[in-house]
Design a protein around this motif. Sequence first.
Motif, PDB file in Angstrom:
ATOM      1  N   GLN A 166     -16.820  18.318  44.407  1.00  0.00           N
ATOM      2  CA  GLN A 166     -16.583  18.537  45.837  1.00  0.00           C
ATOM      3  C   GLN A 166     -15.832  19.840  46.062  1.00  0.00           C
ATOM      4  OE1 GLN A 166     -14.497  14.863  46.513  1.00  0.00           O
ATOM      5  NE2 GLN A 166     -16.095  14.130  47.891  1.00  0.00           N
ATOM      6  N   ARG A 167     -14.870  20.062  45.181  1.00  0.00           N
ATOM      7  CA  ARG A 167     -14.032  21.242  45.313  1.00  0.00           C
ATOM      8  C   ARG A 167     -14.874  22.504  45.152  1.00  0.00           C
ATOM      9  NH1 ARG A 167      -9.225  20.324  41.959  1.00  0.00           N
ATOM     10  NH2 ARG A 167     -10.550  20.822  40.208  1.00  0.00           N
ATOM     11  N   LYS A 168     -15.768  22.455  44.172  1.00  0.00           N
ATOM     12  CA  LYS A 168     -16.619  23.616  43.933  1.00  0.00           C
ATOM     13  C   LYS A 168     -17.502  23.876  45.148  1.00  0.00           C
ATOM     14  CE  LYS A 168     -20.476  24.486  41.845  1.00  0.00           C
ATOM     15  NZ  LYS A 168     -21.535  24.070  40.941  1.00  0.00           N
TER      16      LYS A 168
ATOM     17  N   VAL B 165     -17.789  39.244  35.478  1.00  0.00           N
ATOM     18  CA  VAL B 165     -17.373  38.594  34.233  1.00  0.00           C
ATOM     19  C   VAL B 165     -16.699  37.247  34.504  1.00  0.00           C
ATOM     20  CG1 VAL B 165     -16.016  38.834  32.142  1.00  0.00           C
ATOM     21  CG2 VAL B 165     -17.019  40.853  33.201  1.00  0.00           C
ATOM     22  N   LEU B 166     -17.218  36.217  33.876  1.00  0.00           N
ATOM     23  CA  LEU B 166     -16.578  34.906  33.945  1.00  0.00           C
ATOM     24  C   LEU B 166     -15.833  34.677  32.643  1.00  0.00           C
ATOM     25  CD1 LEU B 166     -19.544  32.617  35.075  1.00  0.00           C
ATOM     26  CD2 LEU B 166     -18.020  33.967  36.483  1.00  0.00           C
TER      27      LEU B 166
ATOM     28  N   ASP C  16     -18.430  26.970  36.703  1.00  0.00           N
ATOM     29  CA  ASP C  16     -19.463  26.063  36.266  1.00  0.00           C
ATOM     30  C   ASP C  16     -20.681  26.901  35.901  1.00  0.00           C
ATOM     31  OD1 ASP C  16     -21.360  24.163  35.894  1.00  0.00           O
ATOM     32  OD2 ASP C  16     -20.786  22.964  37.634  1.00  0.00           O
ATOM     33  N   LEU C  17     -20.993  26.950  34.610  1.00  0.00           N
ATOM     34  CA  LEU C  17     -22.110  27.789  34.168  1.00  0.00           C
ATOM     35  C   LEU C  17     -23.442  27.278  34.707  1.00  0.00           C
ATOM     36  CD1 LEU C  17     -21.199  28.605  30.488  1.00  0.00           C
ATOM     37  CD2 LEU C  17     -21.474  30.225  32.350  1.00  0.00           C
ATOM     38  N   GLY C  18     -23.480  26.005  35.054  1.00  0.00           N
ATOM     39  CA  GLY C  18     -24.704  25.427  35.584  1.00  0.00           C
ATOM     40  C   GLY C  18     -25.168  26.111  36.857  1.00  0.00           C
TER      41      GLY C  18
END
Length: 425
Positions: free
Chosen positions: A264-266, A3-4, A157-159
């Motif tokens: 970058q962090r992601k 779950v997000l 990030d849903l992408g």
Amino acid sequence: MFVLEFKVKAKQQQYQAINDAIRTSQFIRNKCLRYWMDNQGVNKYDLSAYCKVLAHEFKFANELNSQARQASAERAWSSISRFFENCKKKVSGKKAENAVLGSPQVKQFSKTGYPKFKKFSRSVEYKTTGWKVLSPKTINFSDKKGIGTLKLKGSWDLGYFNESDIKRVRLLRKADGYYCQFVLSVEVKEEVKPSGKCIGLDVGLSSFYTDNEGNKIDNPKFLRKSEKSLKKLARRLSKKKKGSNNRKKARARLAKVHLKVSRQRKDFAVKLARCVVHFSDVIAYEDLRVKNLVKNHCLAKSINDAAWYQFREWVEYFGVKFGKITIAVPPQYTSQNCSSCGNIVKKTLSTRTHICKCSCVLDRDENAAINILKNGLSTVGHTGSKAWGENASTLMEEILSKQVIFVNQESPPQIGVRVSKIAWP
Ligand SMILES: [Zn+2]
């Protein structure tokens, strides 16, 4: 399932529309329950069909997406079937045998959790229709409730996910606002063999994390770099006149850097988390709260915390994906206690080495990481096997047998545990 959760940002009338959808969902659930009570032998499919009748009869029910109506009926059914299961388990065999779906005598077993009407539902659930993800941070609801397009706030990030992986979307009302949850089916695509390794992670400012064996992962350089340029750009922005074109430009520049850093962090978080989870069976880490993170005024710290928080979310994600166990341990005392004898050894933030009377000398963060792992492993036994899939429960047995090595039997710390976000087995 994974779950997000995002916080929802919307206009007042949109919140009203969400409330209306929640109310309608509750209405359908209760109506289905009433239908089951009043008619003998009603099953899941009858309730599903009954949704259509309700949609014909009530305009506001018709306004809710048809699959969301179905989901409401399923909620009613799940409390009915839970009741029947309880009957089988708790009530003496004779009565349970006689318990026929929908039969009135069954309804008298009050102690077995006879389904109740809901008065204060706080959520509505959509399945795979009635909504569309428009961008990584916006979602549109297209049914006649008029919810429209909602902005989502959160580090996810849903992408990154396929829309077909999203099995359900829930809108929730909580004390501090509205939330949108995405329930993803995470397929275990990669067979990962148990590594026999348990790892504890301690976060710090001097390094991104230190594990229980003293291995350190440095803070990524881009965080330092971007910290500098963010500071500079923010200072520039504050000097520009309000409403001026230059201010607009400065703000756009700042937003661009923010975007770059967040990408970058992601990237960093995903790669590192995948690696850590891949090579360990159990991952224990501090349960840092977002609320506490936001309060912090030190920029370096807050940037670090954001990176850490995102990393942790990905650790939990890959934990589900690879069938590993992730445990969030409350951060109290992890740095002050001696990992060898358990005594409290007080330290200030600048004390970098843990030195105890018991002759234990360790790097401060390594000592903390060992404590985190110990605390984590000692709680695995208390979590119960309900939330776990079959793979996980065999893994759990392995871990429990290993636990003896790690845990001081005399005084198991009393702490709560939050196992990765697994919902709906
Ligand atoms: Zn000691």
